[in-house]
Write a protein that holds these residues in place. Structure first.
Motif, short mmCIF file in Angstrom:
data_model
loop_
_atom_site.label_atom_id
_atom_site.label_comp_id
_atom_site.label_asym_id
_atom_site.label_seq_id
_atom_site.Cartn_x
_atom_site.Cartn_y
_atom_site.Cartn_z
N LYS A 23 40.38 31.54 28.47
CA LYS A 23 39.05 30.45 28.52
C LYS A 23 38.58 30.24 29.95
CE LYS A 23 41.36 27.19 26.32
NZ LYS A 23 41.46 25.87 25.68
N GLU A 24 39.50 29.90 30.93
CA GLU A 24 39.24 29.72 32.16
C GLU A 24 38.34 30.95 32.97
OE1 GLU A 24 42.68 29.01 34.33
OE2 GLU A 24 43.02 27.03 33.34
N VAL A 25 38.68 32.19 32.71
CA VAL A 25 37.99 33.37 33.23
C VAL A 25 36.72 33.40 32.57
CG1 VAL A 25 37.93 35.82 33.42
CG2 VAL A 25 40.14 34.46 34.01
N ILE A 26 36.45 33.36 31.24
CA ILE A 26 35.27 33.50 30.74
C ILE A 26 34.58 32.44 31.28
CG2 ILE A 26 34.10 33.47 28.37
CD1 ILE A 26 36.53 34.74 27.11
N GLY A 27 34.99 31.05 31.03
CA GLY A 27 34.11 29.75 31.33
C GLY A 27 33.68 29.88 32.92
N GLN A 28 34.32 30.64 33.92
CA GLN A 28 33.97 30.76 35.34
C GLN A 28 32.95 31.83 35.37
OE1 GLN A 28 37.58 31.49 37.33
NE2 GLN A 28 38.49 29.45 37.10
N THR A 32 26.37 29.51 31.62
CA THR A 32 25.14 29.05 30.65
C THR A 32 25.29 29.67 29.46
OG1 THR A 32 23.74 30.81 31.79
CG2 THR A 32 23.88 28.51 32.56
N ASP A 33 24.47 29.16 28.24
CA ASP A 33 24.55 29.73 27.04
C ASP A 33 23.88 31.20 26.84
OD1 ASP A 33 25.85 27.53 26.39
OD2 ASP A 33 24.11 26.69 25.01
N GLY A 34 24.61 32.14 26.11
CA GLY A 34 24.06 33.49 26.31
C GLY A 34 25.19 34.58 26.21
N THR A 35 24.54 35.74 26.44
CA THR A 35 25.61 36.82 26.43
C THR A 35 25.54 37.52 27.92
OG1 THR A 35 25.36 37.26 23.98
CG2 THR A 35 26.03 39.11 25.54
N GLN A 36 26.65 37.84 28.39
CA GLN A 36 26.78 38.50 29.90
C GLN A 36 27.61 39.51 29.72
OE1 GLN A 36 25.48 37.03 32.84
NE2 GLN A 36 26.03 39.04 33.42
N GLU A 37 26.77 40.75 30.30
CA GLU A 37 27.75 41.90 30.35
C GLU A 37 28.75 41.67 31.63
OE1 GLU A 37 27.72 44.54 28.37
OE2 GLU A 37 26.05 43.93 27.25
N THR A 38 29.83 42.57 31.82
CA THR A 38 30.68 42.30 32.80
C THR A 38 30.72 43.59 33.64
OG1 THR A 38 32.59 43.00 31.65
CG2 THR A 38 32.18 40.92 31.56
N ALA A 39 31.45 43.84 34.59
CA ALA A 39 31.42 45.04 35.73
C ALA A 39 32.41 45.86 34.97
CB ALA A 39 32.26 44.58 36.90
N ILE A 40 33.52 45.47 33.99
CA ILE A 40 34.10 46.30 33.11
C ILE A 40 33.39 46.98 32.01
CG2 ILE A 40 36.27 46.40 31.53
CD1 ILE A 40 37.18 43.77 33.23
N GLY A 42 31.72 48.12 28.64
CA GLY A 42 31.97 47.93 27.23
C GLY A 42 32.52 46.43 27.14
N LEU A 43 32.63 45.53 28.10
CA LEU A 43 33.30 44.25 27.91
C LEU A 43 32.02 43.09 28.33
CD1 LEU A 43 35.57 42.33 27.55
CD2 LEU A 43 35.95 42.12 30.12
N ARG A 44 31.87 42.39 27.22
CA ARG A 44 30.96 41.18 27.58
C ARG A 44 31.45 39.94 27.09
NH1 ARG A 44 28.41 44.09 22.88
NH2 ARG A 44 27.20 45.36 24.38
N PHE A 45 30.92 38.83 27.46
CA PHE A 45 31.16 37.60 27.26
C PHE A 45 30.08 36.91 26.32
CE2 PHE A 45 34.22 37.62 31.20
CZ PHE A 45 35.13 38.15 30.54
N ILE A 46 30.47 35.93 25.82
CA ILE A 46 29.45 35.22 24.85
C ILE A 46 29.88 33.71 25.06
CG2 ILE A 46 28.26 34.57 22.68
CD1 ILE A 46 30.27 38.01 23.09
N ARG A 47 28.63 32.77 25.32
CA ARG A 47 29.04 31.31 25.30
C ARG A 47 27.95 30.55 24.66
NH1 ARG A 47 30.37 27.22 29.75
NH2 ARG A 47 28.85 25.23 29.21
N THR A 48 28.18 29.63 24.01
CA THR A 48 27.31 28.63 23.33
C THR A 48 27.51 27.27 23.28
OG1 THR A 48 25.47 28.21 21.53
CG2 THR A 48 27.95 29.17 21.01
#
Length: 309
Positions: A23-28, A32-40, A42-48
């Protein structure tokens, strides 16, 4: 018995700790709400930060994990709900409806999605000393399973690579392989291996699904699709519906309507143009099916969608 209870408490504590770190890593990373691709890859984070409206999408082969909150996924008429105690595996491309059902500004919904390479899944199956049968019947392409400590640990170690970007090119591939291996070890999640094994019924259905995702604007005949994968028309129809929860024609319709809605939303085409683009011959027929799917005619739905977003 006391030793067993103490061990269970220890394992439970480790799971809580790993989930908290996730939770901490994703939250950092996504504030903001939305979908975020990462440097890894195929890995993306989602927040709402609020309960969402139903969103229509197509799940690709992937692992989906909720770190905080809860989500419902609808496939055809079947509902799947998962939270931090569980995870979702999609083994094929599936048109779905998703809705976040537990989220708030104080405790936002946080999740990740990791794409799965089915060729890599097959390679791990072939490299494993364990024996895997390809004769199992086809199963639903979407599965909810209970989260295990080994899987959560591997996922956390992959996500933590974001703190050391220089390590990603060297270590992410190995951690991806470990995550797939943990998924394959999970007795609750037999489906993934069936879709990877060449010659299995599930793998043949997956081949047709892949084709439909690229050619959904073209007419299809069930007999021709069945012949392509060397199955009788009746068997093919039955197995396809078992995997996707819908018939091939219904599956194609979902893809067409979702793509038309996307084209309308980004403003590239009007309703009539979108209907022709996705394969409809009659705009009025398209409008009726669109209304049946999304609850309003195209332009009214588009206005509602923009106001909601």
């Amino acid at each position: 018995m006391k030793k067993t209870l103490r061990q269970d408490e220890k394992n439970g504590g480790e799971s809580v700790k790993r989930n908290r770190e996730l939770k901490e890593v994703i939250g950092q990373f996504i504030r903001t709400d939305g979908t975020q691709e990462t440097a890894i890859p195929g890995l993306r984070f989602i927040r709402t930060s609020k309960i969402s409206e139903p969103v229509y999408s197509v799940y690709e082969p992937s692992l989906c994990i909720v770190a905080q909150g809860s989500k419902v996924v609808m496939l055809a008429k079947e509902s799947f709900q998962y939270d931090p105690a569980s995870y979702l595996t999609a083994s094929v491309h599936l048109p779905i409806m998703v809705q976040v059902v537990e989220a708030s500004p104080e405790i936002p919904y946080l999740s990740l999605q990791l794409q799965l390479d089915m060729n890599q899944v097959l390679d791990i199956l072939q490299s494993s000393d364990q024996s895997w049968s390809s004769k199992s019947e086809s199963r639903r392409g979407l599965v909810i399973s209970r989260m295990g400590d080994s899987l959560l640990d591997a996922v956390l170690r992959l996500v933590l690579l974001l703190d050391t970007p220089q390590d990603i090119p060297v270590l992410s591939t190995g951690l991806n392989r470990e995550i797939i291996y943990r998924l394959l070890q999970d007795g609750q999640n037999e489906t993934l291996k069936h879709f990877a094994l060449i010659g299995s019924q599930a793998q043949r259905i997956a081949k047709v699904i892949k084709r439909l995702n690229f050619t959904f604007d073209q007419p299809i005949r069930v007999e021709e699709l069945a012949e392509e994968v060397r199955m009788s028309a009746s068997s093919f129809y039955s197995y396809f519906k078992e995997v996707t929860g819908m018939s091939p024609i219904q599956y194609q319709k979902q893809l067409r309507l979702q793509e038309a809605r996307r084209l309308l939303f980004i403003g590239e085409l009007n309703a009539a143009e979108a209907s022709f683009h996705v394969g409809y011959e009659s705009p009025s027929h398209f409008s009726r099916e669109y209304t049946r799917k999304f609850g309003l005619p195209p332009m009214q739905d588009l206005q509602r969608l923009r106001e909601t977003l």
